[in-house]
Design a protein around this motif. Structure first.
Motif, short mmCIF file in Angstrom:
data_model
loop_
_atom_site.label_atom_id
_atom_site.label_comp_id
_atom_site.label_asym_id
_atom_site.label_seq_id
_atom_site.Cartn_x
_atom_site.Cartn_y
_atom_site.Cartn_z
N UNK A 14 48.28 26.23 9.59
CA UNK A 14 47.54 27.20 9.30
C UNK A 14 48.94 27.50 7.33
N UNK A 15 47.70 28.14 6.54
CA UNK A 15 48.24 28.22 5.45
C UNK A 15 47.33 30.19 4.86
N UNK A 16 48.88 30.32 4.21
CA UNK A 16 47.80 32.15 3.87
C UNK A 16 47.01 31.76 2.71
N UNK A 17 46.80 32.73 2.27
CA UNK A 17 45.78 33.09 1.26
C UNK A 17 45.84 34.51 0.45
N UNK A 18 46.18 34.79 -0.35
CA UNK A 18 46.73 35.45 -1.21
C UNK A 18 46.03 36.74 -2.04
N UNK A 19 45.03 37.06 -2.48
CA UNK A 19 44.58 38.10 -3.67
C UNK A 19 44.78 39.41 -3.63
N UNK A 20 44.80 39.72 -5.51
CA UNK A 20 45.01 40.83 -5.57
C UNK A 20 44.60 40.67 -6.90
N UNK A 21 43.38 41.85 -6.91
CA UNK A 21 43.00 43.21 -8.52
C UNK A 21 44.48 42.51 -9.97
N UNK A 22 43.47 41.94 -10.64
CA UNK A 22 44.38 41.55 -11.84
C UNK A 22 44.48 42.46 -12.32
N UNK A 23 44.85 43.69 -12.70
CA UNK A 23 45.25 44.88 -13.20
C UNK A 23 46.60 45.12 -11.41
N UNK A 24 46.68 44.40 -10.79
CA UNK A 24 47.79 44.73 -9.79
C UNK A 24 48.85 43.38 -9.79
N UNK A 25 48.20 42.24 -10.95
CA UNK A 25 49.06 41.04 -10.78
C UNK A 25 50.76 41.17 -10.26
N UNK A 56 26.36 44.56 -11.24
CA UNK A 56 27.35 43.27 -12.91
C UNK A 56 27.80 44.16 -13.47
N UNK A 57 29.57 44.70 -12.66
CA UNK A 57 30.22 44.38 -12.79
C UNK A 57 31.32 43.34 -12.68
N UNK A 58 32.51 42.47 -13.01
CA UNK A 58 33.20 41.28 -13.21
C UNK A 58 34.07 42.25 -12.58
N UNK A 59 34.76 41.43 -11.53
CA UNK A 59 36.14 41.46 -10.34
C UNK A 59 37.39 40.41 -11.45
N UNK A 60 38.53 40.25 -11.75
CA UNK A 60 39.00 39.60 -11.64
C UNK A 60 40.23 39.67 -11.24
N UNK A 61 40.45 38.60 -9.93
CA UNK A 61 41.53 37.99 -8.93
C UNK A 61 42.03 36.92 -9.17
N UNK A 62 43.50 37.21 -8.49
CA UNK A 62 44.63 36.38 -8.72
C UNK A 62 44.66 35.77 -7.18
N UNK A 63 44.25 34.67 -7.11
CA UNK A 63 44.46 33.87 -6.10
C UNK A 63 45.09 32.72 -5.82
N UNK A 64 45.99 32.80 -4.45
CA UNK A 64 46.68 31.74 -4.12
C UNK A 64 46.72 30.90 -2.68
N UNK A 65 47.62 29.83 -2.52
CA UNK A 65 47.26 29.61 -1.27
C UNK A 65 48.39 28.58 -0.70
N UNK A 66 49.20 29.05 0.17
CA UNK A 66 50.47 28.83 0.32
C UNK A 66 49.93 27.11 0.80
N UNK A 67 51.05 25.72 1.56
CA UNK A 67 50.93 24.75 1.84
C UNK A 67 50.58 24.88 3.54
N UNK A 68 50.03 23.73 4.51
CA UNK A 68 49.53 24.48 5.21
C UNK A 68 50.99 24.01 6.22
N UNK A 69 51.43 24.39 7.43
CA UNK A 69 52.34 24.29 8.40
C UNK A 69 52.10 24.72 9.34
N UNK A 70 52.37 24.04 10.66
CA UNK A 70 52.09 24.04 12.48
C UNK A 70 52.87 25.76 12.63
N UNK A 71 54.13 25.49 11.79
CA UNK A 71 54.44 27.07 12.15
C UNK A 71 54.04 28.55 12.11
N UNK A 72 53.19 28.01 11.10
CA UNK A 72 51.80 29.57 10.57
C UNK A 72 51.17 29.80 11.28
#
Length: 182
Positions: A14-25, A56-72
């Motif tokens: 499993x891996x985590x996926x994190x995301x957040x609006x750019x304003x709170x980046x 018609x608004x544009x949302x800007x989002x930071x996003x990243x994922x961790x590596x995959x681990x069976x321990x997750x």
């Protein structure tokens, strides 16, 4: 996991996926740095993605994922039933002042003289359960409120509980997002 994070099954792990609006980046970048420095994800700074939303608004989002681990996998199994994110029965064991701070940085917002925590994707029973935990564990007067959409709810923490809330979570708040506590 209560806020702007998901956990995804990927092969045998499993891996985590994190995301957040750019304003709170800055908050998300701090999480990324913490995890990258410990080898859980790439060192590269998360990219900003955009998407078009209603009106018609544009949302800007930071996003990243961790590596995959069976321990997750155990975390995935706690937070997902039939591929749907849920509130685990033992969340009280994990809901520390730090976890509460991260949850509020992700999903909190000042409203009137109190604070709301967006819990729109959880069921009525789950939001009631979270209110009970917040009240029992931290001594708040957390209340369930309608999110204004059928079958969606938020947690409202009224003014009388804000001082206690701030004392608990402020030491963990990133300076760029402290406005959520004012």
């Amino acid at each position: 996991m209560l806020g702007n994070a998901n956990i995804e099954k990927d092969g045998n792990g499993s891996r985590f996926a994190f995301y957040q609006e750019k304003i709170n980046g800055e908050h998300l970048l701090r999480i990324h740095t913490f995890l990258a420095n410990r080898g859980y994800c790439l060192q590269n700074k998360p990219q900003i993605y955009t998407r078009l939303i209603k009106g018609g608004k544009v949302r800007s989002i930071y996003r990243f994922k961790t590596f995959t681990y069976s321990s997750f996998n155990f975390i995935y199994e706690l937070f997902y039933i039939n591929n749907k994110k849920v509130v685990p029965y033992n969340i009280v064991d994990y809901l520390s002042p730090l976890a509460l701070a991260i949850w509020i940085m992700d999903e909190g917002g000042k409203i009137s003289s109190g604070l709301k925590i967006a819990t729109n994707s959880y069921t009525l029973q789950e939001v009631k359960f979270l209110c009970k935990i917040l009240n029992d564990k931290f001594g708040f007067d957390a209340r369930l409120q309608s999110a204004g959409v059928l079958n969606q709810y938020v947690i409202y923490i009224p003014k009388k509980s804000i001082k206690l809330l701030v004392e608990l979570v402020k030491p963990y708040f990133h300076s760029s997002i402290i406005y959520k506590l004012k």
